[in-house]
Scaffold this motif. Structure first.
Motif, mmCIF file in Angstrom:
data_model
loop_
_atom_site.group_PDB
_atom_site.id
_atom_site.type_symbol
_atom_site.label_atom_id
_atom_site.label_comp_id
_atom_site.label_asym_id
_atom_site.label_seq_id
_atom_site.Cartn_x
_atom_site.Cartn_y
_atom_site.Cartn_z
ATOM 1 N N GLY A 32 0.821 -1.207 0.000
ATOM 2 C CA GLY A 32 0.000 0.000 0.000
ATOM 3 C C GLY A 32 0.855 1.256 0.000
ATOM 4 O O GLY A 32 2.090 1.194 -0.021
ATOM 5 N N PHE A 33 0.198 2.405 0.026
ATOM 6 C CA PHE A 33 0.900 3.682 -0.112
ATOM 7 C C PHE A 33 1.306 4.310 1.223
ATOM 8 O O PHE A 33 1.939 5.354 1.261
ATOM 9 C CB PHE A 33 0.020 4.684 -0.874
ATOM 10 N N GLY A 34 0.895 3.659 2.338
ATOM 11 C CA GLY A 34 1.073 4.289 3.650
ATOM 12 C C GLY A 34 2.496 4.671 3.992
ATOM 13 O O GLY A 34 2.752 5.681 4.646
ATOM 14 N N ALA A 35 3.460 3.872 3.517
ATOM 15 C CA ALA A 35 4.857 4.172 3.845
ATOM 16 C C ALA A 35 5.569 4.822 2.665
ATOM 17 O O ALA A 35 6.787 4.953 2.651
ATOM 18 C CB ALA A 35 5.569 2.885 4.232
ATOM 19 N N GLU A 36 4.788 5.243 1.654
ATOM 20 C CA GLU A 36 5.402 5.723 0.415
ATOM 21 C C GLU A 36 5.292 7.240 0.251
ATOM 22 O O GLU A 36 4.392 7.875 0.778
ATOM 23 C CB GLU A 36 4.732 5.056 -0.799
ATOM 24 N N THR A 37 6.259 7.764 -0.535
ATOM 25 C CA THR A 37 6.304 9.200 -0.817
ATOM 26 C C THR A 37 5.984 9.452 -2.287
ATOM 27 O O THR A 37 6.479 8.737 -3.160
ATOM 28 C CB THR A 37 7.719 9.735 -0.512
ATOM 29 N N ILE A 90 -4.299 17.203 -7.036
ATOM 30 C CA ILE A 90 -3.504 15.985 -6.862
ATOM 31 C C ILE A 90 -3.190 15.753 -5.383
ATOM 32 O O ILE A 90 -3.228 14.612 -4.903
ATOM 33 C CB ILE A 90 -2.209 16.066 -7.705
ATOM 34 N N LEU A 91 -2.916 16.836 -4.642
ATOM 35 C CA LEU A 91 -2.611 16.676 -3.218
ATOM 36 C C LEU A 91 -3.791 16.040 -2.476
ATOM 37 O O LEU A 91 -3.610 15.117 -1.679
ATOM 38 C CB LEU A 91 -2.285 18.032 -2.590
ATOM 39 N N LEU A 92 -4.979 16.528 -2.757
ATOM 40 C CA LEU A 92 -6.159 15.979 -2.088
ATOM 41 C C LEU A 92 -6.354 14.512 -2.466
ATOM 42 O O LEU A 92 -6.676 13.666 -1.628
ATOM 43 C CB LEU A 92 -7.407 16.790 -2.465
ATOM 44 N N MET A 93 -6.118 14.216 -3.734
ATOM 45 C CA MET A 93 -6.293 12.830 -4.185
ATOM 46 C C MET A 93 -5.218 11.916 -3.616
ATOM 47 O O MET A 93 -5.491 10.762 -3.265
ATOM 48 C CB MET A 93 -6.281 12.768 -5.716
ATOM 49 N N ALA A 94 -3.983 12.423 -3.536
ATOM 50 C CA ALA A 94 -2.891 11.597 -2.990
ATOM 51 C C ALA A 94 -3.183 11.265 -1.531
ATOM 52 O O ALA A 94 -2.961 10.136 -1.078
ATOM 53 C CB ALA A 94 -1.563 12.331 -3.122
ATOM 54 N N ALA A 95 -3.710 12.246 -0.796
ATOM 55 C CA ALA A 95 -4.037 12.008 0.610
ATOM 56 C C ALA A 95 -5.169 10.979 0.707
ATOM 57 O O ALA A 95 -5.098 10.023 1.476
ATOM 58 C CB ALA A 95 -4.433 13.314 1.283
ATOM 59 N N ALA A 96 -6.206 11.155 -0.121
ATOM 60 C CA ALA A 96 -7.333 10.222 -0.076
ATOM 61 C C ALA A 96 -6.916 8.814 -0.485
ATOM 62 O O ALA A 96 -7.472 7.826 -0.018
ATOM 63 C CB ALA A 96 -8.454 10.725 -0.988
ATOM 64 N N ASN A 97 -5.902 8.727 -1.347
ATOM 65 C CA ASN A 97 -5.426 7.410 -1.776
ATOM 66 C C ASN A 97 -4.401 6.823 -0.814
ATOM 67 O O ASN A 97 -3.836 5.771 -1.078
ATOM 68 C CB ASN A 97 -4.856 7.485 -3.195
ATOM 69 N N GLY A 98 -4.135 7.531 0.275
ATOM 70 C CA GLY A 98 -3.366 6.940 1.359
ATOM 71 C C GLY A 98 -1.858 7.076 1.313
ATOM 72 O O GLY A 98 -1.146 6.343 2.006
ATOM 73 N N PHE A 99 -1.323 8.005 0.516
ATOM 74 C CA PHE A 99 0.131 8.198 0.531
ATOM 75 C C PHE A 99 0.586 8.668 1.915
ATOM 76 O O PHE A 99 -0.054 9.516 2.531
ATOM 77 C CB PHE A 99 0.563 9.230 -0.521
ATOM 78 N N THR A 125 -10.964 11.478 -3.231
ATOM 79 C CA THR A 125 -10.387 12.782 -2.888
ATOM 80 C C THR A 125 -10.819 13.154 -1.471
ATOM 81 O O THR A 125 -11.490 12.373 -0.798
ATOM 82 C CB THR A 125 -10.794 13.860 -3.925
ATOM 83 N N LEU A 126 -10.377 14.327 -1.030
ATOM 84 C CA LEU A 126 -10.753 14.817 0.298
ATOM 85 C C LEU A 126 -11.634 16.035 0.143
ATOM 86 O O LEU A 126 -11.648 16.669 -0.909
ATOM 87 C CB LEU A 126 -9.511 15.234 1.092
ATOM 88 N N GLU A 127 -12.316 16.382 1.226
ATOM 89 C CA GLU A 127 -12.999 17.679 1.270
ATOM 90 C C GLU A 127 -11.963 18.736 0.939
ATOM 91 O O GLU A 127 -10.807 18.625 1.345
ATOM 92 C CB GLU A 127 -13.516 17.953 2.691
ATOM 93 N N GLY A 151 7.340 24.144 4.312
ATOM 94 C CA GLY A 151 6.842 23.703 5.602
ATOM 95 C C GLY A 151 6.002 22.455 5.424
ATOM 96 O O GLY A 151 5.802 21.985 4.290
ATOM 97 N N THR A 152 5.537 21.915 6.543
ATOM 98 C CA THR A 152 4.799 20.655 6.490
ATOM 99 C C THR A 152 3.402 20.838 7.071
ATOM 100 O O THR A 152 3.240 21.462 8.117
ATOM 101 C CB THR A 152 5.564 19.575 7.289
ATOM 102 N N VAL A 153 2.413 20.335 6.382
ATOM 103 C CA VAL A 153 1.046 20.326 6.913
ATOM 104 C C VAL A 153 0.500 18.903 6.798
ATOM 105 O O VAL A 153 1.077 18.068 6.100
ATOM 106 C CB VAL A 153 0.105 21.281 6.133
ATOM 107 N N ARG A 154 -0.594 18.652 7.501
ATOM 108 C CA ARG A 154 -1.196 17.329 7.385
ATOM 109 C C ARG A 154 -2.501 17.433 6.611
ATOM 110 O O ARG A 154 -3.280 18.355 6.796
ATOM 111 C CB ARG A 154 -1.478 16.765 8.783
ATOM 112 N N LEU A 155 -2.693 16.486 5.726
ATOM 113 C CA LEU A 155 -3.969 16.363 5.016
ATOM 114 C C LEU A 155 -4.480 14.984 5.387
ATOM 115 O O LEU A 155 -3.950 13.986 4.894
ATOM 116 C CB LEU A 155 -3.752 16.417 3.511
ATOM 117 N N GLY A 156 -5.449 14.912 6.277
ATOM 118 C CA GLY A 156 -5.830 13.596 6.781
ATOM 119 C C GLY A 156 -4.611 12.971 7.439
ATOM 120 O O GLY A 156 -3.926 13.591 8.243
ATOM 121 N N LYS A 157 -4.279 11.719 7.008
ATOM 122 C CA LYS A 157 -3.110 11.052 7.606
ATOM 123 C C LYS A 157 -1.830 11.361 6.827
ATOM 124 O O LYS A 157 -0.751 10.853 7.148
ATOM 125 C CB LYS A 157 -3.335 9.538 7.602
ATOM 126 N N THR A 158 -1.962 12.116 5.759
ATOM 127 C CA THR A 158 -0.809 12.341 4.874
ATOM 128 C C THR A 158 -0.033 13.587 5.280
ATOM 129 O O THR A 158 -0.619 14.629 5.562
ATOM 130 C CB THR A 158 -1.305 12.496 3.415
#
Ligand code: VG1
Ligand code: CO
Length: 545
Positions: free
Chosen positions: A50-55, A73-82, A158-160, A170-177
């Protein structure tokens, strides 16, 4: 997380370098999303954990729609679990920089937002390309599966909507990503510093050497300013058109004699700088000029290969091999032979070089379309080529023209041109190429352009590493005197069909002949052979490079 129902688009087959369409096509609801989801679905099949440990890396050349597409793409990458997404500040990363970031940060892959040298803007072109773990364009096996996924897609994830600040590191969180906005210059500049002797180049600029670099209002502006002006001490103002613009200032960001005419003009006359260079929209192509002198891409590749070991720090151990795309001139082959290393001949498109470099078979490679690169990344790299040339000039203490003339003296010269016929009717152009393909077996032995056809075939490539076969990669007509005609249809256009006719004639004449004169008979024979006027209503090239 939201699951959005969608229906497939039937026209999302990636071409020579990703999916390219009119910007408005990409802006239709779900168009970009469908393609991105198809990429994720394909890649997930090869990622059992899966994508959980992937960049994932995301960046583009700054053209119109770049920022909006990045957010999507950022919202979709987060929803797809990267687990992590790295994005260039402002959504900006040149194509070679994406490759550098993927490799240095051990990412699973990256999405590059660009239609490269095609113009940008609401009425122009947009594109997207997926690069795999080695940093290079997805190979044909992957792009083929992506296309299959686009045809059966029923939903995307995707995400809301979230307000993501792309403008500050800088770093932000989108869901778990974890989403990190990175400096687009850092990784790339580090690699350049490892490969090139910056001190030697600083001395060159201190000695009064002058150059002009035209970023064509595209992505290399910030890279070139930083490396050439800030790090190497080139005069401020060396880099022109350095601000990336959404529409590239209305120009074609394609570094050739036609679209970089302003630079060519600036390099003429006794007061001209010593060296001129330009890059394309996404920073992977390069144009090399001396004072009143144009270096063809085929010669540039050959000259870089010739001098790499003696003049460029990063290649002091020598080259494992050289590679070029089939239509590219054979100048590099002769250098490889003299170096005692193999020269590989691949189909058009950078994706074919990746396997060779991963297997350690080749170090430097290039294409006739102003693309040169090496195993430092897995993309062609415009600014890298410029630094190669600067290193060669610094170490030989010769001018651009002298370096090339010495090459011709030693190896002979491949007189070379590519004639493009743009905006042809797709059906007519396809039938024309099909008809020539059918006639190929009958061509051997016939008289052509003052010589005789030795062999004619439809180029097929067997990858020496994975054994994959890519057929129908261009029609070749090889003459007994060593000349060649190559004919293929472009796979990067967004409107109608573009026919490319490539002509080459090799002479051991010291290189001082007149290109047009030498190639005219071949170009004419090519047009007649393919019945261009009869079938497509034109025999005047849109552009000759
Ligand atoms: C063209 C060139 C090819 C190049 C490709 C992508 O493809 O001929 O050599 O790799 O563009 O370049 P085609 O199929 O139109 O001939 V670009 O700078 O993406 O960067
Ligand atoms: Co490009």
């Amino acid at each position: 997380m939201k699951t959005i129902q969608t229906t497939p688009f039937t026209d999302q087959r990636p071409g020579t370098s990703g999916l390219r369409k009119k910007t408005r096509v990409f802006m239709q609801p779900s168009y970009l999303e469908n393609f991105v989801q198809a990429v994720f679905d394909t890649v997930r099949e090869d990622t059992p954990g899966g994508f959980g440990a992937e960049t994932l890396v995301v960046g583009g050349d700054g053209r119109y729609y770049n920022r909006e597409a990045t957010r999507t793409i950022l919202l979709m990458a987060a929803a797809n679990g990267f687990g992590r997404v790295l994005v260039g500040r402002g959504g900006i990363l040149s194509t070679p920089a994406v490759s550098a970031v993927i490799r240095r940060r051990d990412a699973l892959g990256g999405l590059v937002l660009s239609a490269s040298h095609n113009p940008g803007g609401l009425e122009a072109d947009f594109g997207i390309k997926y690069n795999v773990r080695n940093g290079g364009p997805a190979p044909e096996g992957v792009t083929g599966r992506v296309y299959e996924h686009t045809l059966k897609l029923t939903r995307y994830l995707t995400l809301e909507d979230a307000d993501i600040d792309l403008e500050h590191e800088g770093t932000v969180r989108l869901g778990k990503t974890e989403v990190t906005i990175i400096d687009p210059l850092a990784d790339y500049t580090s690699i350049m510093e490892e490969l090139f002797d910056f001190e030697l180049l600083r001395v060159l600029f201190q000695s009064g050497f002058r150059m002009r670099f035209d970023a064509m209002s595209a992505v290399t502006g910030p890279y070139a300013r930083h490396i050439l002006e800030e790090r190497l001490g080139a005069q401020y103002g060396t880099v022109v058109n350095a601000e990336p613009l959404e529409d590239f200032g209305g120009h074609h960001p394609d570094p050739n004699l036609v679209y970089a005419a302003e630079l060519v003009e600036h390099l003429s006359g006794v007061d001209a700088p010593d060296f001129g260079a330009a890059c394309d929209g996404d920073g992977d192509r390069n144009l090399i000029l001396g004072r009143d002198f144009f270096v063809t891409p085929g010669d540039s590749l050959a000259v870089i290969a010739e001098h790499a070991q003696s003049a460029i720090h990063g290649y002091r151990a020598g080259l494992a091999g050289v590679a070029r795309s089939m239509p590219t001139s054979t100048a590099a082959d002769r250098v490889a032979e003299s170096l005692g290393v193999p020269c590989y001949e691949t189909p058009t498109g950078w994706k074919f070089f990746g396997n060779l470099m991963d297997a350690g078979l080749c170090t430097i490679c290039g294409e006739e379309s102003f693309g040169t690169g090496s195993n430092h990344v897995r993309e062609k790299d415009g600014l890298w080529a410029v630094l190669c040339w600067l290193s060669i000039l610094a170490s030989t203490r010769l001018g651009v023209a002298e370096v090339v003339r010495q090459h011709w003296q030693r190896f002979g010269r491949s007189y070379y041109q590519r004639h493009d016929y743009e905006g042809l009717e797709v059906a007519a152009a396809t039938q024309m190429v099909d008809a020539l393909r059918d006639r190929l077996p009958a061509l051997a032995g016939i008289e052509l352009a003052g010589s005789r056809v030795a062999r004619a075939d439809d180029f097929s490539y067997t990858d020496p590493v994975d054994g994959g076969v890519s057929a129908h990669q261009g029609l070749r007509i090889l003459l007994e005197d060593g000349s060649r005609i190559v004919c293929r249809l472009s796979g990067t256009g967004t409107q109608g069909a573009t026919l490319r006719l490539y002509v080459e004639r090799y002479l051991k004449d010291g290189g001082e002949g007149a290109v047009e004169e030498i190639l005219a008979p071949l170009a004419q024979a090519a047009r007649e052979l393919i019945e261009l006027r009869e079938r497509c209503g034109t025999d005047v090239p849109s552009i000759i490079t």
